[in-house]
Design a protein around this motif. Structure first.
Motif, PDB file in Angstrom:
ATOM      1  N   LEU A   1       0.829  -1.202   0.000  1.00 25.19           N
ATOM      2  CA  LEU A   1       0.000   0.000   0.000  1.00 25.19           C
ATOM      3  C   LEU A   1       0.863   1.252   0.000  1.00 25.19           C
ATOM      4  CD1 LEU A   1      -2.751  -1.010   2.604  1.00 25.19           C
ATOM      5  CD2 LEU A   1      -2.627  -1.532   0.160  1.00 25.19           C
ATOM      6  N   LEU A   2       1.947   1.238   0.767  1.00 25.33           N
ATOM      7  CA  LEU A   2       2.829   2.396   0.845  1.00 25.33           C
ATOM      8  C   LEU A   2       3.604   2.615  -0.452  1.00 25.33           C
ATOM      9  CD1 LEU A   2       4.175   1.849   4.451  1.00 25.33           C
ATOM     10  CD2 LEU A   2       2.593   3.633   3.718  1.00 25.33           C
ATOM     11  N   GLY A   3       3.667   1.598  -1.295  1.00 28.71           N
ATOM     12  CA  GLY A   3       4.343   1.738  -2.575  1.00 28.71           C
ATOM     13  C   GLY A   3       3.399   1.982  -3.734  1.00 28.71           C
ATOM     14  N   ASP A   4       2.133   2.236  -3.445  1.00 27.81           N
ATOM     15  CA  ASP A   4       1.152   2.442  -4.504  1.00 27.81           C
ATOM     16  C   ASP A   4       1.408   3.759  -5.240  1.00 27.81           C
ATOM     17  OD1 ASP A   4      -1.619   1.249  -5.417  1.00 27.81           O
ATOM     18  OD2 ASP A   4      -1.869   3.432  -5.357  1.00 27.81           O
TER      19      ASP A   4
ATOM     20  N   SER B   1      -2.661   9.532  -2.459  1.00 26.18           N
ATOM     21  CA  SER B   1      -3.779   9.460  -1.510  1.00 26.18           C
ATOM     22  C   SER B   1      -3.734   8.161  -0.722  1.00 26.18           C
ATOM     23  CB  SER B   1      -5.120   9.570  -2.258  1.00 26.18           C
ATOM     24  OG  SER B   1      -5.275  10.829  -2.859  1.00 26.18           O
ATOM     25  N   LEU B   2      -3.521   7.058  -1.418  1.00 24.89           N
ATOM     26  CA  LEU B   2      -3.467   5.770  -0.738  1.00 24.89           C
ATOM     27  C   LEU B   2      -2.215   5.668   0.121  1.00 24.89           C
ATOM     28  CD1 LEU B   2      -4.569   3.029  -0.119  1.00 24.89           C
ATOM     29  CD2 LEU B   2      -3.652   2.176  -2.294  1.00 24.89           C
ATOM     30  N   ARG B   3      -1.078   6.150  -0.379  1.00 33.02           N
ATOM     31  CA  ARG B   3       0.142   6.104   0.424  1.00 33.02           C
ATOM     32  C   ARG B   3      -0.037   6.901   1.715  1.00 33.02           C
ATOM     33  NH1 ARG B   3       2.632   7.339  -4.570  1.00 33.02           N
ATOM     34  NH2 ARG B   3       3.306   9.395  -3.825  1.00 33.02           N
ATOM     35  N   TRP B   4      -0.610   8.088   1.599  1.00 34.24           N
ATOM     36  CA  TRP B   4      -0.776   8.948   2.781  1.00 34.24           C
ATOM     37  C   TRP B   4      -1.741   8.319   3.779  1.00 34.24           C
ATOM     38  CZ3 TRP B   4      -4.954  11.675   4.911  1.00 34.24           C
ATOM     39  CH2 TRP B   4      -4.610  12.587   5.913  1.00 34.24           C
TER      40      TRP B   4
ATOM     41  N   TRP C   1      -6.775  -0.338  -2.820  1.00 33.37           N
ATOM     42  CA  TRP C   1      -7.724   0.528  -2.106  1.00 33.37           C
ATOM     43  C   TRP C   1      -8.704  -0.307  -1.283  1.00 33.37           C
ATOM     44  CZ3 TRP C   1      -7.800   5.255  -0.549  1.00 33.37           C
ATOM     45  CH2 TRP C   1      -7.182   6.282  -1.270  1.00 33.37           C
ATOM     46  N   LEU C   2      -9.225  -1.374  -1.870  1.00 35.48           N
ATOM     47  CA  LEU C   2     -10.151  -2.244  -1.146  1.00 35.48           C
ATOM     48  C   LEU C   2      -9.469  -2.859   0.065  1.00 35.48           C
ATOM     49  CD1 LEU C   2     -12.798  -3.790  -0.789  1.00 35.48           C
ATOM     50  CD2 LEU C   2     -11.980  -5.441  -2.492  1.00 35.48           C
ATOM     51  N   THR C   3      -8.230  -3.281  -0.098  1.00 34.20           N
ATOM     52  CA  THR C   3      -7.479  -3.863   1.023  1.00 34.20           C
ATOM     53  C   THR C   3      -7.279  -2.830   2.120  1.00 34.20           C
ATOM     54  OG1 THR C   3      -6.349  -5.424  -0.438  1.00 34.20           O
ATOM     55  CG2 THR C   3      -5.299  -4.948   1.683  1.00 34.20           C
ATOM     56  N   PHE C   4      -6.913  -1.619   1.741  1.00 36.34           N
ATOM     57  CA  PHE C   4      -6.763  -0.555   2.734  1.00 36.34           C
ATOM     58  C   PHE C   4      -8.075  -0.333   3.487  1.00 36.34           C
ATOM     59  CE2 PHE C   4      -7.953   3.880   3.481  1.00 36.34           C
ATOM     60  CZ  PHE C   4      -7.103   4.173   4.556  1.00 36.34           C
ATOM     61  N   ASP C   5      -9.176  -0.283   2.768  1.00 34.95           N
ATOM     62  CA  ASP C   5     -10.473  -0.021   3.386  1.00 34.95           C
ATOM     63  C   ASP C   5     -10.826  -1.115   4.391  1.00 34.95           C
ATOM     64  OD1 ASP C   5     -13.697   0.029   3.256  1.00 34.95           O
ATOM     65  OD2 ASP C   5     -12.908   1.981   2.669  1.00 34.95           O
TER      66      ASP C   5
END
Length: 303
Positions: free
Chosen positions: A5-8, A12-15, A288-292
């Protein structure tokens, strides 16, 4: 998994992953750099351009939801919120725009819950004008604690008997509308105090009563928030039964029972070998789904 996720490519997703999953403070050098990237990113600039000219309360409200989901917190949000409040009715609700006006449509619950969710997502849930909208929302509830498509399910037409909700959006064990109840809970879930209220928890309880597991719908709300699917519909705005969105609402309202645990267990069986949940229609949405889902699981663990 968080490293993915941090390497996306999306700042927005990284932050959001760094701040919400890794506990990196917002004054961190990388976090600040990503915030600057967010403000200049193409998705955010496109949403801001649309927001600047949008006069429809429901459309403007969802644009605010999208910008907040992408981690944007610029001054344009406050301007748009004030514009929404300028269209608010004295009772706290929002009317149907003239170009969409049909008999009794002003009383459709969705005309209020989408603008209110956007206002809350933008950080203005406790504004007195927003509190008035929340009070209207609570007043629109049915006796069982669910929400109808319109107050008391009659669209406000005098002398018209209350009609049952349509089968495709009727709650399994409630008299209300699943779409309206989802929208109402989504508003309450973003309020710092009301999210733990009996009204919010009862709403989630109604939504959890549906026992189906529709894998193809998992991540539907995320796909709309990041712009891969259109946000559309009036009464049907939240009609898709998205289990990821349901888990988000349960975690924010701090509802934890056997049904939530069963939902988590089922979702875990769908996690891929690299720790990601794959989105069936949009592979690029998987992070994004994984982050959510990870954010929801973290809230449940911390509740």
């Amino acid at each position: 998994m968080n490293a993915l996720l941090l390497g996306d490519p999306s700042p927005s997703l990284r932050w959001r992953a760094a701040v919400e999953l890794e506990d990196i403070t917002e004054d961190d050098e990388d976090a600040q750099a990503w915030q600057a990237e967010i403000a200049e990113s193409r998705p955010v600039r496109s949403l801001l351009d649309r927001l600047a000219t949008e006069r429809h309360p429901r459309a403007a409200g969802y644009l605010l939801c999208q910008l907040a989901y992408l981690g944007y917190d610029g001054p344009e949000l406050a301007t748009a919120v004030d514009a929404l409040f300028a269209q608010q009715q004295p009772d706290g609700s929002w009317d149907t725009p003239a170009d969409e006006n049909t008999e009794g449509a002003r009383f459709v619950t969705m005309q209020t819950v989408v603008p209110l969710r956007g206002i809350a997502a933008a950080g203005f849930a406790t504004d007195p004008r927003a509190e008035r909208a929340y009070d209207w929302l609570l007043g629109a509830r049915l006796p069982d604690g669910s929400w109808p498509s319109g107050p008391k399910a009659d669209l406000g037409l005098k002398g018209r008997p209350a009609q049952p909700e349509k089968t495709y959006r009727r709650l399994p064990r409630g008299a209300g509308c699943r779409s309206s109840t989802t929208g109402a809970v989504a508003c309450l879930a973003l309020h710092p105090d009301r999210r733990r209220s009996d009204a919010a928890k009862t709403g989630v309880d109604h939504l959890l009563a549906r026992e189906t597991r529709e894998e193809a719908a998992v991540g539907w709300e995320v796909s709309r928030l990041v712009g891969l699917e259109r946000a559309m519909g009036q009464v049907t705005f939240y009609v898709t039964f998205d289990l990821a969105f349901l888990l988000d609402l349960a975690s924010r309202t701090e509802v934890q029972d056997s049904r939530v645990r069963d939902l988590v267990a089922w979702l875990e069986t769908r996690r891929g070998p690299y720790g990601l949940w794959e989105h069936h229609a949009h592979p690029q949405l998987s992070r994004w789904l994984t982050f959510d889902l990870e954010s929801s699981l973290r809230r449940l663990a911390q509740a």
